[in-house]
Design an enzyme around this catalytic site. Structure first.
Site, PDB file in Angstrom:
ATOM      1  N   ARG A   1      81.137  20.474  44.916  1.00  0.00           N
ATOM      2  CA  ARG A   1      80.170  19.363  44.902  1.00  0.00           C
ATOM      3  C   ARG A   1      79.870  18.973  43.454  1.00  0.00           C
ATOM      4  O   ARG A   1      79.755  17.807  43.112  1.00  0.00           O
ATOM      5  CB  ARG A   1      78.881  19.761  45.649  1.00  0.00           C
ATOM      6  CG  ARG A   1      77.711  18.828  45.382  1.00  0.00           C
ATOM      7  CD  ARG A   1      76.598  18.942  46.416  1.00  0.00           C
ATOM      8  NE  ARG A   1      76.272  20.289  46.816  1.00  0.00           N
ATOM      9  CZ  ARG A   1      75.593  21.169  46.077  1.00  0.00           C
ATOM     10  NH1 ARG A   1      75.157  20.850  44.879  1.00  0.00           N
ATOM     11  NH2 ARG A   1      75.349  22.388  46.549  1.00  0.00           N
TER      12      ARG A   1
ATOM     13  N   TYR B   1      75.586  -8.263  48.521  1.00  0.00           N
ATOM     14  CA  TYR B   1      76.193  -7.653  49.713  1.00  0.00           C
ATOM     15  C   TYR B   1      75.083  -7.185  50.673  1.00  0.00           C
ATOM     16  O   TYR B   1      74.062  -6.633  50.235  1.00  0.00           O
ATOM     17  CB  TYR B   1      77.083  -6.495  49.260  1.00  0.00           C
ATOM     18  CG  TYR B   1      77.486  -5.554  50.360  1.00  0.00           C
ATOM     19  CD1 TYR B   1      78.208  -5.996  51.468  1.00  0.00           C
ATOM     20  CD2 TYR B   1      77.149  -4.202  50.296  1.00  0.00           C
ATOM     21  CE1 TYR B   1      78.567  -5.131  52.482  1.00  0.00           C
ATOM     22  CE2 TYR B   1      77.517  -3.323  51.303  1.00  0.00           C
ATOM     23  CZ  TYR B   1      78.217  -3.801  52.396  1.00  0.00           C
ATOM     24  OH  TYR B   1      78.568  -2.942  53.391  1.00  0.00           O
TER      25      TYR B   1
ATOM     26  N   ASP C   1      77.788  -4.713  39.964  1.00  0.00           N
ATOM     27  CA  ASP C   1      78.724  -4.310  41.006  1.00  0.00           C
ATOM     28  C   ASP C   1      80.007  -5.118  40.785  1.00  0.00           C
ATOM     29  O   ASP C   1      80.047  -6.321  41.025  1.00  0.00           O
ATOM     30  CB  ASP C   1      78.108  -4.610  42.380  1.00  0.00           C
ATOM     31  CG  ASP C   1      78.978  -4.105  43.523  1.00  0.00           C
ATOM     32  OD1 ASP C   1      80.208  -4.023  43.335  1.00  0.00           O
ATOM     33  OD2 ASP C   1      78.431  -3.813  44.599  1.00  0.00           O
TER      34      ASP C   1
ATOM     35  N   LYS D   1      87.552  -0.711  48.356  1.00  0.00           N
ATOM     36  CA  LYS D   1      88.142  -2.047  48.342  1.00  0.00           C
ATOM     37  C   LYS D   1      89.431  -2.063  47.515  1.00  0.00           C
ATOM     38  O   LYS D   1      90.361  -1.360  47.838  1.00  0.00           O
ATOM     39  CB  LYS D   1      87.089  -3.040  47.853  1.00  0.00           C
ATOM     40  CG  LYS D   1      85.709  -2.869  48.541  1.00  0.00           C
ATOM     41  CD  LYS D   1      85.825  -3.085  50.014  1.00  0.00           C
ATOM     42  CE  LYS D   1      84.570  -2.993  50.856  1.00  0.00           C
ATOM     43  NZ  LYS D   1      83.473  -2.144  50.534  1.00  0.00           N
TER      44      LYS D   1
END
Ligand SMILES: Cc1ncc(COP(=O)(O)O)c(C=O)c1O
Length: 392
Positions: free
Chosen positions: A56, A108, A180, A205
């Site tokens: 992690r 978004y 972004d 994406k």
């Protein structure tokens, strides 16, 4: 590519996308970064380890991805996350109750949702403004504004925000400017070079590029910010696994060639749509008629693979059109090699109340496409067929 040659100035992005952060494996010479499917690491003595303790906190496959992404964005530091939303959440983790954020009125839908349905509950305030208007951004700032969050091109209207101008306003108010950059990708636009403090990506994406992985990233040149992002990576735990990290690394190698084709196809489809009688308006920054065209030319190397258009149609008719394509797949998301089509009102932007949505220009007949890298003539024929099927 050895570390001393990793810096952005030494190699062009086409070379860095393939090599940055991806030296052959020291032990075996394996060319491709191994998938370190592993949770914990041997220590030689308590606290004496070889750079990794627990996956992690850090994993070698993830490290290679983080170095690769940092190089693509001309950044010193990179952190990978389990999704684009997890990276957005990490920037919001920097805020405290009583802080204020200035952001766009067409961000978004998921970003709008985390702002209004998660962070407003923690007493963080948000102002949603037209980001194409620098005066409106300036006017929205308050004493307690700590963050300017923006997208450009925006989703789904492809509005263009002047990154350098917006970053200057944020810095005049001692606020952070976070961008972004999912739609443009680092191949077309590097916000840190234009003054932004943080770049956020949904790796799901274009960077992944094959619709087979979900991921996110934050890139910055600020060491203190990077350390905070690392703290939240470890404390919140929304990190990508080694397989996801590997898939994105595999994707970034071909980012430049894919983006060239995405842009070329999108440009041709935008030109075609402009001449169609069924279409009221085309939103593509590459069109000279686009209000943000000049700024896009200055801050982007090309105009991307995303475009939207408004049909002279009802919600139902537009739904019928997007359900009638054969090559375009009706699906949310974007940035994969395959073309996707969607209707923002009942899909990606359904979380935004209708009145607010319409006011921001997201009409019922609006259709968004993620132009893939198929043959463009097949894509145009598919849209023509769907118009015939869906419209009176
Ligand atoms: C511009 C933009 N930012 C962030 C996200 C969220 O990314 P993810 O789905 O990887 O969490 C999306 C998702 O569609 C997006 O389009």
């Amino acid at each position: 590519m050895s570390d001393e040659h990793d810096s952005s100035s030494d190699y062009r992005i086409e070379t860095r996308s393939i090599h940055a952060g991806q030296d052959p494996d020291e032990e075996t010479g394996a060319l491709m970064t191994p998938i370190h499917a592993n949770s914990t690491y041997e220590q030689d003595a308590p606290g004496d380890h070889r750079g990794y303790e627990y996956s992690r906190t850090g994993n070698p496959t993830r490290t290679d991805l983080e170095e690769n992404l940092a190089s693509l964005e001309n950044a010193e530091y990179g952190r990978a996350f389990a999704s684009g939303m997890a990276s957005i959440n990490t920037v919001l983790n920097l805020l405290e109750a009583g802080d204020h954020v200035v952001t766009g009125n067409d961000v978004y839908g998921g970003t709008h949702r985390i702002f209004t349905q998660v962070y407003e509950d923690y007493d963080v305030e948000f102002s949603f403004v037209d980001m194409t208007d620098l005066d409106a951004i300036e006017a929205a700032f308050r004493e307690n504004t700590e963050l300017l969050w923006l997208e450009t091109p925006t989703n789904p209207l492809m509005s263009i925000v002047d990154i350098a101008g917006a970053a200057e306003i944020a810095h005049d108010h001692d606020a952070l400017c976070a961008i972004d950059n999912t739609f443009a990708t680092p191949y077309l636009q590097n916000p840190l070079d234009l003054g932004a403090d943080v770049v956020s990506h949904s790796l799901t994406k274009y960077l992944g590029g094959h619709s087979d992985v979900v991921g996110g990233a934050l890139l910055t040149n600020d060491e203190d910010l990077d350390e905070e992002f690392g703290f939240y990576q470890n404390s919140v735990g929304a990190t990508p696994g080694p397989f996801e990290s590997f898939l994105v690394l595999r994707g970034t190698k071909t980012l430049p060639v894919r983006m060239d084709r995405h842009c070329e196809n999108a440009r041709k489809i935008a030109d075609w749509l402009q001449d169609r009688p069924e279409v009221d308006r085309v939103y593509y920054p590459g069109l000279e008629s686009h209000p943000g065209h000049e700024i896009a030319r200055e801050q982007m190397d090309d105009f991307g693979g995303m475009l939207s258009f408004e049909l002279d149609a009802s919600m139902e008719e537009a739904s019928e059109v997007v359900s009638s394509t054969e090559v375009f797949t009706l699906a949310e998301s974007l940035g994969g090699v395959e073309s996707l089509i969607e209707q923002p009102a009942p899909m990606t932007h359904a979380a935004i109340p209708r009145e607010e949505r319409i006011e921001a220009g997201l009409t019922d007949g609006l259709i968004r496409v993620s132009v893939g890298i198929e043959h463009v003539d097949d894509l145009i024929a598919d849209l023509e067929r769907a118009f015939e099927a869906g419209l009176e």
